[in-house]
Write a protein that holds these residues in place. Structure first.
Motif, PDB file in Angstrom:
ATOM      1  N   THR A   3      -6.986   0.753   0.137  1.00  0.00           N
ATOM      2  CA  THR A   3      -7.307   1.806   1.103  1.00  0.00           C
ATOM      3  C   THR A   3      -7.229   3.142   0.385  1.00  0.00           C
ATOM      4  O   THR A   3      -6.213   3.469  -0.232  1.00  0.00           O
ATOM      5  N   ARG A   4      -8.319   3.900   0.442  1.00  0.00           N
ATOM      6  CA  ARG A   4      -8.383   5.185  -0.247  1.00  0.00           C
ATOM      7  C   ARG A   4      -7.970   6.306   0.698  1.00  0.00           C
ATOM      8  O   ARG A   4      -8.489   6.402   1.812  1.00  0.00           O
ATOM      9  N   LEU A   8      -9.028   7.662   4.459  1.00  0.00           N
ATOM     10  CA  LEU A   8      -8.082   7.193   5.465  1.00  0.00           C
ATOM     11  C   LEU A   8      -7.955   8.205   6.590  1.00  0.00           C
ATOM     12  O   LEU A   8      -7.875   9.411   6.349  1.00  0.00           O
ATOM     13  N   ASP A 515      -1.496  -5.198  -1.496  1.00  0.00           N
ATOM     14  CA  ASP A 515      -2.085  -4.149  -0.658  1.00  0.00           C
ATOM     15  C   ASP A 515      -1.795  -2.794  -1.285  1.00  0.00           C
ATOM     16  O   ASP A 515      -0.625  -2.448  -1.516  1.00  0.00           O
ATOM     17  N   LEU A 517      -2.396   1.458  -1.379  1.00  0.00           N
ATOM     18  CA  LEU A 517      -2.840   2.749  -0.873  1.00  0.00           C
ATOM     19  C   LEU A 517      -3.116   3.611  -2.089  1.00  0.00           C
ATOM     20  O   LEU A 517      -2.221   3.875  -2.902  1.00  0.00           O
TER      21      LEU A 517
END
Length: 582
Positions: A3-4, A8, A515, A517
């Motif tokens: 997730t960028r 976001l 996961d 970030l």
């Protein structure tokens, strides 16, 4: 998954929200996990929802492990089942009531005992179908008078509630123990510091009841422990060890004295110290607090609560003692309508003369002598003896519980602490199956009345509880079990090679099932570091100046430790750390 942060849906805040009182509320709003929609109502944003779902998953795994089966009942419910059990009235103003376009009364579910009971009644009819445990993760609604502390106490919240159905009390006990053990595993996995305390059943009904309280100074629940024996209870559930009755023969006769302007315990003690030939403390006086109590479907009843004068009446204990009745202090109008009640000088006889009920603390036993109101302005009675001069109508647990009180088990002194309720388990027994006549055919062909247990966990509240227990002055610090992401990768170097290296690292982590970030924003390193500390992922990887020398910085947000890792070994080392501490 990667997730960028550049895409976001997230805005962090530098300042605390104006209405925030506790750390979890401040940090969850500042970090962009939740946003206030209305008093006691919050929207869950991407990061917050990931934490919420992670907690739900832990709860589901442990519920499934004890044989629970998940269902989902509606939040909008009909009135009739709650009318049958009396809880349409008992819940009072905390219940969200509404009517549909045809005028049919409905409610937003605060809890679902009635609906689960009716569901099982409609589906099962044989002993072969039991035991059974059903559960749901559902949104609940309670119209809190003063919603506060963010999602710690809201009007809309997510709860796991489960219900066991058994043929016997022994079966119920087994279901209760299974849930108790499952709750211990859940809270241990979530990294919550908690205690299990004896509790009252309240509007839920039933017999055995225990609360799981997260230890926290911002908690609204006060609990006590005896360190010598391990006894622990919510203050509402503490049973006061009664005093021993004393002989009455030979005690001085009660005498009424003019005490002047002495409407308070402090002024009464001051008078007694000067007027009586003895040492007098507040503990020698009998404080009488006047309330009115209304049980469902009945009229208000004036009630006097007599407690030793060195103690206050704890209204939470009082309310728990008379639940589901309502309790209010007497108003000026009530005193005007009852001239036998002389404010500031009320005694037991005045309460009873006014047609009220007089209840006393368990310490107020036969043979004890007291200084108390004489039911006349400026007058008190000295040496009023219980069992000789007046007889209470009963006892009640309403006096405050204090640090240093003797534990009910007699093993030692009580110590007090604050906690947040995160779970509550009840042995309901047959309250609800009696209300709806839920029987199954037993093995002998005769009907058997089903017995129930009820078990709740505040799922959304746990988000705030973990934030309360796992934060520092810089921000949140999520345990890996519930963190929105395993790793937070920060680019703190504008060099193209470093940017490419960071991208390669997150690709490798993603391929390994981690996961990530990825802070790929075109912001200053200072802003990125502050956000990383605020957001609270357990592992933060900094691709900074050391990249040119083949090194990355790995920060452990939980311990505060920082280590350097070779670029070529980083993905494997980080993956190993994530898997090893999961």
């Amino acid at each position: 998954m990667i997730t960028r942060m550049s895409t976001l849906f997230l805005r962090t805040l530098r300042d605390d929200p104006a209405d925030a009182e506790v750390p979890s509320h401040k940090l969850l709003v500042r970090a962009g996990y939740v946003r206030r929609t209305a008093p006691g109502v919050y929207s869950w944003l991407p990061l917050g929802l990931r934490v919420l779902r992670a907690i739900e998953n832990v709860v589901r795994e442990e519920m499934d492990a004890i044989g629970g089966q998940e269902i989902l009942l509606p939040a909008l419910l009909p009135r009739d089942p709650y009318e049958t059990t009396g809880r349409w009235t008992e819940y009072g103003p905390a219940l969200f009531r509404l009517a549909d376009r045809k005028g049919t009364d409905m409610l937003l579910g605060p809890t679902h005992e009635e609906l689960f009971t009716l569901l099982v009644k409609g589906e099962y009819s044989s002993y072969k179908d039991l035991p059974l445990t059903l559960y749901q993760v559902q949104t609940k609604f309670r119209d809190e008078e003063r919603p506060r502390a963010g999602i710690l106490r809201g009007r809309e919240f997510v709860m796991k509630d489960s219900y066991s159905f058994d043929l016997s009390d022994e079966g119920l006990e087994a279901s209760y123990r299974a849930h108790r053990a499952a709750y211990q595993r859940i809270f241990s996995r979530l990294g919550v510091e908690y205690v299990i305390v004896a509790a009252t059943s309240g509007a839920m009904g039933g017999s055995a009841s225990e609360e799981f309280l997260a230890v926290s100074e911002v908690g609204e629940d006060t609990f006590v422990q005896c360190l010598e024996s391990g006894y622990a209870a919510n203050v509402e559930a503490v049973v006061t060890p009664p005093g021993e009755p004393r002989p009455i023969d030979g005690l001085p006769e009660a005498a009424v004295h003019d005490t002047g302007e002495t409407p308070t315990i402090a002024t009464l003690v001051e008078w007694a110290d000067q007027a009586l030939d003895r040492d007098v403390t507040a503990a020698d006086t009998l404080k009488n607090v006047l309330v009115k109590i209304r049980r469902p479907g009945e009229e208000w009843q004036i009630t006097g609560i007599g407690v030793p004068g060195d103690r206050e009446v704890d209204f939470k204990r009082l309310e728990a003692s008379v639940e589901p009745a309502e309790v209010e202090l007497l108003t000026d109008e009530d005193f005007a309508a009852n001239p036998a009640l002389v404010r500031g000088y009320i005694g037991p006889k005045g309460v009873q003369a006014a047609g009220g009920t007089y209840l006393v603390d368990p310490r107020v036993v036969t043979g004890t002598a007291w200084i108390t109101g004489a039911d006349e302005p400026g007058r008190h009675v000295v040496d009023l003896v219980v069992g000789r001069d007046f007889t209470p109508d009963g006892t009640i647990e309403a006096a405050e519980v204090r640090e240093g009180d003797l534990a009910p088990d007699g093993a030692g002194k009580l110590v007090t602490a604050k906690g947040i309720e995160i779970g509550h388990i009840f042995q309901l027994g047959r309250k609800y199956t009696d209300a709806f006549d839920v029987d199954v055919l037993g093995e002998d062909g005769k009907p058997v009345r089903v017995t129930m247990g009820s078990y709740g966990i505040g799922v959304s509240r746990l988000v705030a509880v973990i934030a309360e227990q796992r934060h520092d002055e810089k921000g949140l610090r999520w345990p890996r079990e519930v963190a929105p992401f395993d790793v937070h990768v920060v680019i703190a170097n504008k060099d193209e090679a470093a940017i490419a290296g960071a991208q390669a690292l997150v690709d490798q982590l993603d391929a390994a099932g981690v996961d990530v970030l990825f802070d790929d924003r075109k912001a200053s390193p200072g802003v990125k570091f502050k956000d990383a500390e605020l957001l609270g992922m357990p592992t933060v990887v900094v691709v900074g100046r050391g990249f040119a020398e083949g090194k990355l910085e790995v920060r452990d947000r939980l311990t505060g430790e920082t280590t350097e890792v070779a670029v070529g070994e980083a993905a494997a080392a980080i993956t190993s750390a994530v898997r090893g501490s999961a």
